[in-house]
Design an enzyme around this catalytic site. Sequence first.
Site, PDB file in Angstrom:
ATOM      1  N   GLY A 176      58.415  74.691  61.964  1.00 27.55           N
ATOM      2  CA  GLY A 176      59.113  73.541  61.288  1.00 27.55           C
ATOM      3  C   GLY A 176      58.791  74.037  59.805  1.00 27.55           C
ATOM      4  O   GLY A 176      57.777  75.118  59.686  1.00 27.55           O
TER       5      GLY A 176
ATOM      6  N   GLY B 145      57.040  73.253  55.617  1.00 27.82           N
ATOM      7  CA  GLY B 145      55.972  72.451  55.003  1.00 27.82           C
ATOM      8  C   GLY B 145      54.630  72.313  55.378  1.00 27.82           C
ATOM      9  O   GLY B 145      54.184  73.181  56.338  1.00 27.82           O
TER      10      GLY B 145
ATOM     11  N   CYS C 194      54.565  78.416  65.525  1.00 27.96           N
ATOM     12  CA  CYS C 194      54.316  78.365  64.188  1.00 27.96           C
ATOM     13  C   CYS C 194      53.899  77.015  63.792  1.00 27.96           C
ATOM     14  O   CYS C 194      52.745  76.717  64.157  1.00 27.96           O
ATOM     15  CB  CYS C 194      55.965  78.526  63.611  1.00 27.96           C
ATOM     16  SG  CYS C 194      55.882  78.987  62.016  1.00 27.96           S
TER      17      CYS C 194
ATOM     18  N   GLN D  48      50.022  74.849  64.596  1.00 27.31           N
ATOM     19  CA  GLN D  48      49.233  74.278  63.469  1.00 27.31           C
ATOM     20  C   GLN D  48      49.045  72.812  64.054  1.00 27.31           C
ATOM     21  O   GLN D  48      47.710  72.223  64.077  1.00 27.31           O
ATOM     22  CB  GLN D  48      49.828  74.275  62.306  1.00 27.31           C
ATOM     23  CG  GLN D  48      49.887  75.580  61.659  1.00 27.31           C
ATOM     24  CD  GLN D  48      50.739  75.703  60.390  1.00 27.31           C
ATOM     25  OE1 GLN D  48      51.142  74.658  60.010  1.00 27.31           O
ATOM     26  NE2 GLN D  48      51.385  77.052  60.150  1.00 27.31           N
TER      27      GLN D  48
ATOM     28  N   ASN E  32      56.886  83.277  59.708  1.00 27.11           N
ATOM     29  CA  ASN E  32      57.299  82.550  58.511  1.00 27.11           C
ATOM     30  C   ASN E  32      56.719  81.508  58.174  1.00 27.11           C
ATOM     31  O   ASN E  32      56.854  80.252  58.915  1.00 27.11           O
ATOM     32  CB  ASN E  32      58.763  82.434  58.537  1.00 27.11           C
ATOM     33  CG  ASN E  32      59.289  81.323  57.449  1.00 27.11           C
ATOM     34  OD1 ASN E  32      58.645  81.441  56.549  1.00 27.11           O
ATOM     35  ND2 ASN E  32      60.456  80.795  57.592  1.00 27.11           N
TER      36      ASN E  32
ATOM     37  N   GLY F 128      53.396  79.256  55.678  1.00 26.67           N
ATOM     38  CA  GLY F 128      52.676  79.237  54.358  1.00 26.67           C
ATOM     39  C   GLY F 128      51.102  78.520  54.611  1.00 26.67           C
ATOM     40  O   GLY F 128      50.404  78.647  53.542  1.00 26.67           O
TER      41      GLY F 128
ATOM     42  N   HIS G 264      56.413  84.436  65.825  1.00 23.60           N
ATOM     43  CA  HIS G 264      57.778  83.796  66.426  1.00 23.60           C
ATOM     44  C   HIS G 264      58.096  84.834  67.572  1.00 23.60           C
ATOM     45  O   HIS G 264      58.481  85.879  67.246  1.00 23.60           O
ATOM     46  CB  HIS G 264      59.007  83.766  65.229  1.00 23.60           C
ATOM     47  CG  HIS G 264      59.025  82.571  64.510  1.00 23.60           C
ATOM     48  ND1 HIS G 264      59.520  81.528  64.931  1.00 23.60           N
ATOM     49  CD2 HIS G 264      58.257  82.470  63.412  1.00 23.60           C
ATOM     50  CE1 HIS G 264      59.464  80.712  63.785  1.00 23.60           C
ATOM     51  NE2 HIS G 264      58.678  81.226  63.160  1.00 23.60           N
TER      52      HIS G 264
ATOM     53  N   GLU H 205      60.589  84.864  69.652  1.00 24.31           N
ATOM     54  CA  GLU H 205      61.969  84.855  69.790  1.00 24.31           C
ATOM     55  C   GLU H 205      62.471  85.704  68.711  1.00 24.31           C
ATOM     56  O   GLU H 205      63.711  86.320  68.950  1.00 24.31           O
ATOM     57  CB  GLU H 205      62.570  83.496  69.775  1.00 24.31           C
ATOM     58  CG  GLU H 205      62.884  82.792  68.453  1.00 24.31           C
ATOM     59  CD  GLU H 205      61.523  82.592  67.507  1.00 24.31           C
ATOM     60  OE1 GLU H 205      61.521  82.306  66.532  1.00 24.31           O
ATOM     61  OE2 GLU H 205      60.528  82.434  68.393  1.00 24.31           O
TER      62      GLU H 205
END
Length: 463
Positions: A293, A295, A323, A327, A365, A367, A412, A414
């Site tokens: 997800g 943000g 991902c 977190q 992907n 941040g 990831h 996948e």
Amino acid sequence: MSLLRPALISRAMAVKSLTRPTARLAYTHVRALATVADTVFPANKAAPKPAHSAPYQFDASAPKATPAALKLKSGHVFTGTSFGAQNSSFGEAVFTTSLVGYPESMTDPSYRGQILVFTQPLIGNYGVPSQEKDQFGLLKYFESNKIQCQGIVVNDYATKYSHWTAVESLGEWCAREGIPAISGVDTRAIVHLLRDQGSTLAKLEVGEEVLENKEVVEFPNPNERNLVSEASTKEIYELNPMGDVKIALIDCGVKENILRCLVARGAAVTVFPWNHDFNKDMDQFDGLFISNGPGDPRAAMPTVNNLATAFKNPNPKPIFGICMGNQLMGMAAGLGVYKLQFGNRGHNQPAINMQNGRCSITSQNHGYALEDSVLTPGKGLNGWEKYFVNANDGSNEGIRHLTKPFSSVQFHPEAKGGPQDTEYLFDDFLNLARAEKVKMSSKPFYTTESLIKEVPKPVEVVA
């Protein structure tokens, strides 16, 4: 052989005689052909023959290119031309090193709120595919049903596309979905800035007045919004309901290929909104999956609290996260999170498995990352240890529990597009879920009782 040798020597001398200025001129001609105004050709049909062959000739009737500019909060401005929607947008400027897969990247919900800078110079050369779905009802060529990023920045937009799946150009797609796009900028310089000063807020501005517009604008920070809530499903839905093992998936902005990797392996998947309290329903499922997800993960504290409750269950079901899921699981285990300087985005990130020392090339992907310094070798936190570590910057790439069936990864597995080195992690998770199902099915679901009723003895009455 003797006859062939003089011919080879002659060819070598001819190549050697080509002067450096001539070679540069030939290269310039090729690039000039790639920067003409956008022309749309029907899918699977040859482009019409040009009226002229000179490389510097342009169609006088072609529409004039609209100026565009990428304005960073740091004060840097990069000018170019627009090839997407004729509107402006704000976002966080980030870059990806992926060489392929721009339709997948642009529709990845993890890019929500961001202006995406491609380091690959040539973008758009294979067009955009259709919204075709596979046998599971999932999109074959996209990671969601719309463009998720706020805008795109490329060095050289390919004005002619060619691919058997293409139905429209990248410019058409962006314009139809209201996404601005800029071409003709030095993306290398942008990446150097983002690497040195970190990801920064930006505005992608389109219009004739972009150069004259000098006013100072407020740059809204998308990470201050709950992007997970925006990207998550609003309704519960099922995929492959006849699957042999039942998985509850918490959608924080899930990619289509994550769903595909689960259902293609025989799982029945029920997708829940990001803040759904799955602890009430886990008796109906064999495993729990936490998706990727966008943000700041600290915006999804309801999910963190639900995970913390699940971790305390004396009879836990297998849990796996990817991902953002990594977190959120780490925060529920007691770890902190921090924002990376420029993030890890691309298809070439090396992740070392701390169990066997093997290094896998992964697609990433994100941040933000977990602060895992307390998870030193031989010392964990509440039973947790490091699972994977990034070989480039040492950041966390996964955690796992020592005794319970809980694990997660930052990358990831996948990977569409990208490497598939770690796709086996889906098999590992589903094998645990199937083992849990067998264990639960071996338990009696009824209470045995004797079918023979004892006849009560008559009570003797003493006169």
